[in-house]
Scaffold this active site. Structure first.
Site, short mmCIF file in Angstrom:
data_model
loop_
_atom_site.label_atom_id
_atom_site.label_comp_id
_atom_site.label_asym_id
_atom_site.label_seq_id
_atom_site.Cartn_x
_atom_site.Cartn_y
_atom_site.Cartn_z
N LYS A 209 50.94 43.03 62.80
CA LYS A 209 52.31 42.74 63.06
C LYS A 209 51.42 43.33 64.91
O LYS A 209 51.71 42.62 65.74
CB LYS A 209 52.74 43.76 62.55
CG LYS A 209 54.55 44.10 63.19
CD LYS A 209 54.57 45.19 62.19
CE LYS A 209 56.61 45.06 63.15
NZ LYS A 209 56.96 46.38 62.53
N GLU A 215 40.67 47.32 62.88
CA GLU A 215 39.77 47.26 62.18
C GLU A 215 40.05 45.38 62.41
O GLU A 215 39.34 44.78 62.07
CB GLU A 215 40.41 47.14 60.56
CG GLU A 215 40.30 48.76 60.26
CD GLU A 215 40.53 49.39 60.80
OE1 GLU A 215 41.79 49.31 61.60
OE2 GLU A 215 40.76 50.91 59.88
N GLY A 269 55.03 46.95 58.17
CA GLY A 269 54.27 46.51 57.89
C GLY A 269 54.09 46.79 56.34
O GLY A 269 53.33 45.87 55.57
N ARG A 270 54.48 47.83 55.61
CA ARG A 270 54.21 47.51 53.92
C ARG A 270 55.23 46.99 53.19
O ARG A 270 54.69 47.14 52.13
CB ARG A 270 53.86 49.22 53.48
CG ARG A 270 54.73 49.96 54.18
CD ARG A 270 54.75 51.08 53.46
NE ARG A 270 55.63 52.70 54.51
CZ ARG A 270 55.47 52.51 55.86
NH1 ARG A 270 54.81 52.68 56.36
NH2 ARG A 270 56.44 53.78 56.15
N GLU A 355 52.74 55.86 52.48
CA GLU A 355 53.05 56.00 53.15
C GLU A 355 53.85 56.13 53.96
O GLU A 355 54.29 56.14 54.79
CB GLU A 355 52.05 54.71 54.03
CG GLU A 355 51.62 54.36 56.14
CD GLU A 355 50.97 53.12 55.85
OE1 GLU A 355 50.63 52.67 56.45
OE2 GLU A 355 51.71 52.29 56.21
N HIS A 386 40.55 53.28 28.64
CA HIS A 386 38.81 53.48 28.45
C HIS A 386 38.61 54.79 29.18
O HIS A 386 37.52 55.14 29.54
CB HIS A 386 38.59 52.67 28.20
CG HIS A 386 39.02 51.72 26.61
ND1 HIS A 386 37.70 52.52 25.11
CD2 HIS A 386 39.73 51.17 26.02
CE1 HIS A 386 39.11 51.49 24.39
NE2 HIS A 386 40.08 50.41 25.31
N LYS A 514 43.23 57.54 63.70
CA LYS A 514 42.32 57.12 64.94
C LYS A 514 42.58 56.85 66.19
O LYS A 514 41.55 56.46 66.57
CB LYS A 514 44.29 55.55 64.84
CG LYS A 514 44.85 54.86 63.95
CD LYS A 514 45.62 53.22 64.54
CE LYS A 514 46.33 53.35 63.14
NZ LYS A 514 47.55 52.19 63.26
O1 F6P Z 1 47.40 52.01 58.65
C1 F6P Z 1 49.14 52.19 59.56
C2 F6P Z 1 49.35 50.80 59.79
O2 F6P Z 1 50.16 50.51 60.44
C3 F6P Z 1 49.89 50.14 58.39
O3 F6P Z 1 50.87 50.54 58.44
C4 F6P Z 1 50.14 48.70 58.79
O4 F6P Z 1 50.78 48.38 57.38
C5 F6P Z 1 48.94 48.46 58.86
O5 F6P Z 1 48.42 50.04 59.45
C6 F6P Z 1 48.29 47.70 59.55
O6 F6P Z 1 48.97 47.09 60.49
P1 F6P Z 1 49.21 45.81 61.72
O7 F6P Z 1 49.71 45.53 60.86
O8 F6P Z 1 49.71 45.89 63.33
O9 F6P Z 1 47.68 45.39 61.91
#
Ligand code: F6P
Length: 547
Positions: A209, A215, A269-270, A355, A386, A514
């Site tokens: 987003k 990452e 995001g979620r 979250e 199990h 972060k």
């Molecule tokens: O971990 C925090 C967060 O902002 C989540 O809410 C989100 O889904 C994720 O990082 C990834 O964010 P982006 O889509 O901006 O890379």
């Protein structure tokens, strides 16, 4: 303030629930069933392909009434209206929360800042449809003219878990394309995946987003470098597309505007799998199935919006969670899907639930002195039986457990299905009834051990029972039913957040880590350890020694 700001513990219903809790806390579920043999009818509800049985919970009619009073006193009804109308209920980020608009029919009108957002949503859906059709049919090819065989979704959090969970859950409906999900900044994750890929036939979908997440940008950069080691630079445009709300960051990364599938700041995001973040889903199962997923979610939205709280599934299940969390003071809840396809569902829900509602400041900005955010965990049944079910059955902790099962299997192997579902029903029965010491003794009488030994052994074989469960029985695992199930959990998050008087749609708690990681990375890169506590400093020295 848009949302109500009522401290739930100051309500009349909360006080009444506290007293009521004392009267019911020691009552055994078995006795509740004896007292009211019709509880299974009273505490169950049917909706579309869903049958929800919440009768094996430690509640009676008074509990339900008081919980519903709590929802009324905390003005849940007003909040629901604000949610669906697009009011800026994500107040700390000054945004609307409108993932529901993404599954609304084209005939709806939903406005943000006086602008109808439905036409924009429709045009992005058209873009997703046309792109997925072309990739699936082979009309769109890679730089050497070969059709695509592999799709690599690069993203993390909501930009990974939603598409990964849904494509796994709906693997039965998938086409010939092989999906890969790369999320972790752990280089071994991406390199392990790249090892198996052919650049000529691989399409990368970079999902972020913000398009600034460490990452995702690192993984996308590594993927592009790997790709251009094998293919000409100008082939990148045929093999990399992006999903983002931050267009400038994407173009700066080198992905052309035509290859961008946009989303908007009012999609959290979620909660984003219903937006272009679901592109990988559409590529994997085809647009028609993806659309059915959205339809199921829309149907659950309508149910949530229009059904009286007495019969409202997300409201009832959200209230039950509050009942255990705040009055029984349980520490966690388990979610056990009896479908191997749903093996990623607990991880997906962990982000959604934890979250969103892992907060300790209320909507007035004051510290909270009651419990919020439930801890969610789980694995598919029967595997979970199990592994950790021992603790749920005989441990010292009370763990309300949700069982999700399907009446019909997808491949139609009735023998397996009957065994699976026999376990599904047996577990909730066992958790409720337990086994008395006398029953355990009865099973031992034929053994050759002495009476004293039998008495002792019987204690270990006794189950107290009285463990609460909720059963969600669904006709079949279809895209539409899965959409409804996920939307049901989304609305429960909302219900609980409203009643707890917290903001569910921000996530400031992920920022500090972060920031510190950025600072530590530059120290690692320059070999200059900065000012830290003694533990962190020593750990960094150990790491740098090995570098
Ligand atoms: O971990 C925090 C967060 O902002 C989540 O809410 C989100 O889904 C994720 O990082 C990834 O964010 P982006 O889509 O901006 O890379």
């Amino acid at each position: 303030m848009i949302l109500p700001t009522i401290n739930p513990t100051t309500t009349t219903a909360w006080e009444a629930l506290k007293s009521h809790y004392k009267t019911i806390k020691d009552t055994h579920l078995k006795d509740l069933f004896t007292q009211h043999p019709d509880r299974a009818t009273i505490f169950s509800t049917e909706w579309n392909d869903f049958y929800i049985d919440y009768s094996k919970n430690r509640i009676d009619q008074t509990t339900k009434k008081l919980l519903l009073d709590l929802a009324k006193e905390t003005k849940l009804d007003q909040a629901i209206q604000h949610y669906f109308e697009g009011s800026f209920i994500n107040e700390t980020e000054n945004r609307a929360v409108l993932h529901t608009a993404l599954r609304a029919p084209e005939s709806c009108h939903i406005t943000v800042d006086d602008k109808d957002i439905i036409p924009e949503i429709t045009s992005v859906k058209e873009k997703i449809k046309s792109f997925s059709n072309q990739v699936i049919s082979g009309a769109l090819t890679g730089y050497t003219g070969k059709t695509f065989t592999d799709i690599v979704n690069i993203g993390i959090g909501g930009s990974d878990l939603g598409p990964a969970m849904i494509t796994e859950s709906l693997a039965y409906y998938k086409n010939h394309l092989t999906l890969h999900f790369i999320s972790n900044v752990d280089g071994d994750h991406i390199h392990q995946n790249l090892k198996e890929l052919n650049p000529e036939t691989t399409l990368f979908v970079v999902v972020s987003k913000t398009f600034s997440t460490q990452e995702t940008i690192s993984n996308a950069t590594t993927a592009r470098n790997w790709f251009t080691q094998h293919a000409p630079q100008d082939a990148v445009s045929k093999h990399f597309v992006a999903v983002s709300s931050t267009i400038s960051n994407v173009t700066e990364f080198g992905i052309a505007e035509d290859n961008i599938f946009p989303l908007w700041d009012w999609v959290g995001g979620r909660f984003s799998l219903w937006s272009a973040v679901g592109l990988s889903i559409s590529l994997s199962i085809g647009y028609k199935n993806y659309d059915a997923l959205l339809t199921g979610a829309y149907e659950m939205d309508e149910h949530f919006k229009n059904t009286s709280f007495e019969e409202n599934i997300p409201v009832l299940l959200g209230l039950l969670s509050i009942w255990y969390n705040n009055f029984f003071e349980v520490e966690s809840e388990a979610i056990i899907p009896y479908s191997q396809y749903l093996h990623r569902l607990p991880a997906y829900l962990q982000q959604g639930i934890m979250e969103s509602n892992g907060k300790s400041i209320d909507r007035n900005g004051d510290p909270i002195d009651y419990q919020t955010g439930t801890i969610i965990w789980g694995e598919p049944g029967t595997n979970a039986q199990h592994a950790f079910f021992q603790l749920i059955h005989q441990g010292t902790k009370l763990i309300p457990t949700e069982f999700i099962g399907f009446k019909n299997s997808l491949f139609g192997d009735q023998d397996h299905q009957n065994k699976l579902m026999a376990n599904f029903f047996a577990q909730t029965e066992a958790l409720m009834n337990g086994k008395t010491k006398n029953e355990a003794l009865g099973e031992l009488t034929s053994s050759t051990s002495s009476e004293e030994q039998q008495q002792k052994l019987a204690s270990f074989k006794t189950f107290i029972g009285n463990k609460p469960t909720t059963t969600i029985l669904i006709d079949k695992l279809t895209p539409r039913n899965l959409g409804a199930l996920i939307a049901m959990y989304e609305h429960r998050i909302f219900v609980q957040g409203i009643i707890w008087n917290i903001f569910s749609y921000d996530q400031w708690g992920v920022e500090l880590g972060k920031q510190l990681a950025t600072a530590i990375l530059s120290e690692i890169d320059t070999d200059q350890i900065g000012n830290h506590d003694a533990s962190t400093t020593t750990l960094l020295h150990h790491y740098l020694r090995n570098k």
